[in-house]
Write a protein that holds these residues in place. Structure first.
Motif, PDB file in Angstrom:
ATOM      1  N   VAL A  10     -33.990 -48.552 -17.610  1.00 57.98           N
ATOM      2  CA  VAL A  10     -32.802 -47.931 -18.195  1.00 57.98           C
ATOM      3  C   VAL A  10     -33.235 -46.598 -18.795  1.00 57.98           C
ATOM      4  CG1 VAL A  10     -30.962 -48.154 -19.894  1.00 57.98           C
ATOM      5  CG2 VAL A  10     -31.768 -50.167 -18.690  1.00 57.98           C
ATOM      6  N   GLY A  19     -29.105 -47.446 -15.219  1.00 54.30           N
ATOM      7  CA  GLY A  19     -30.082 -48.494 -14.971  1.00 54.30           C
ATOM      8  C   GLY A  19     -30.432 -48.531 -13.498  1.00 54.30           C
ATOM      9  N   VAL A  45     -27.240 -55.494 -21.744  1.00 54.96           N
ATOM     10  CA  VAL A  45     -27.961 -55.407 -20.473  1.00 54.96           C
ATOM     11  C   VAL A  45     -28.177 -56.803 -19.912  1.00 54.96           C
ATOM     12  CG1 VAL A  45     -30.149 -54.766 -19.399  1.00 54.96           C
ATOM     13  CG2 VAL A  45     -29.076 -53.221 -21.023  1.00 54.96           C
TER      14      VAL A  45
END
Length: 138
Positions: A10, A19, A45
Motif C-alpha cells: 500500500v 494497493g 485493508v
C-alpha cells in the motif's frame, strides 16, 4: 512442490492511496492494482482482503524467479523495514500491470470495433428497407 505466496503493498500515488496485490503461483507472478482513496487503516485493508479478494482481476502471469529465504522473525522484520523504505511497487509488478492494461486496451478496441461494424450493418439494413418500401407499387 509448488509454493504460492501473496503480497500487498500500500502506497501513496498522486491524490489516492493505492494497493498492489502480488500473487506468485507456480513460479509465475500476477498483479492487481486497487485504489483505496483515503489512507486505509489496517482493519479496513484486512476487511477489503476478506471481502473482495476473490473478485480481483489479476494481470496475465509472467515468469519470475522465486527465492527461498530463511523464515527467521528478525529477517522478516528487516525485510519489512526495507520494503517500507522503498516506495511503490516492484518492476516486475509494474510490468505485469502494464501487460494487464494493454490486454484490456486491446479488448476494448475489439469490442468497440465490433460495435461499429454492427451499427454500420444496422444502418445499411435500415437503408435497404427504406429503398424497398419506396419501390413498392401502389
Amino acid at each position: 512442490m509448488d509454493t504460492e505466496s501473496g503480497k500487498l503493498t500500500v502506497f501513496f500515488e498522486g491524490p489516492f492511496w493505492v494497493g498492489v496485490f502480488e500473487r506468485i503461483s507456480g513460479g509465475k507472478l500476477s498483479v492487481c492494482k486497487v485504489t483505496f482513496g483515503a489512507e486505509p487503516k489496517d482493519y479496513e485493508v484486512w476487511d477489503f482482503i476478506l471481502k473482495h479478494y476473490d473478485g480481483l482481476k489479476f494481470s496475465p502471469a509472467i515468469e519470475t524467479a522465486v527465492k527461498q529465504t530463511a523464515d527467521h522473525p528478525k529477517r522478516r522484520q528487516r525485510n519489512a523495514r526495507k520494503q517500507l523504505q522503498m516506495c511503490g511497487a516492484g518492476t516486475k509488478s509494474q510490468q505485469a500491470l502494464q501487460m494487464q492494461r494493454e490486454e484490456l486496451k486491446t479488448q476494448r478496441r475489439q469490442r468497440s470495433r465490433e460495435q461499429q461494424e454492427s451499427e454500420k450493418q444496422r444502418r445499411f439494413d435500415l437503408k435497404q428497407q427504406k429503398r424497398k418500401a419506396k419501390h413498392r407499387g401502389h
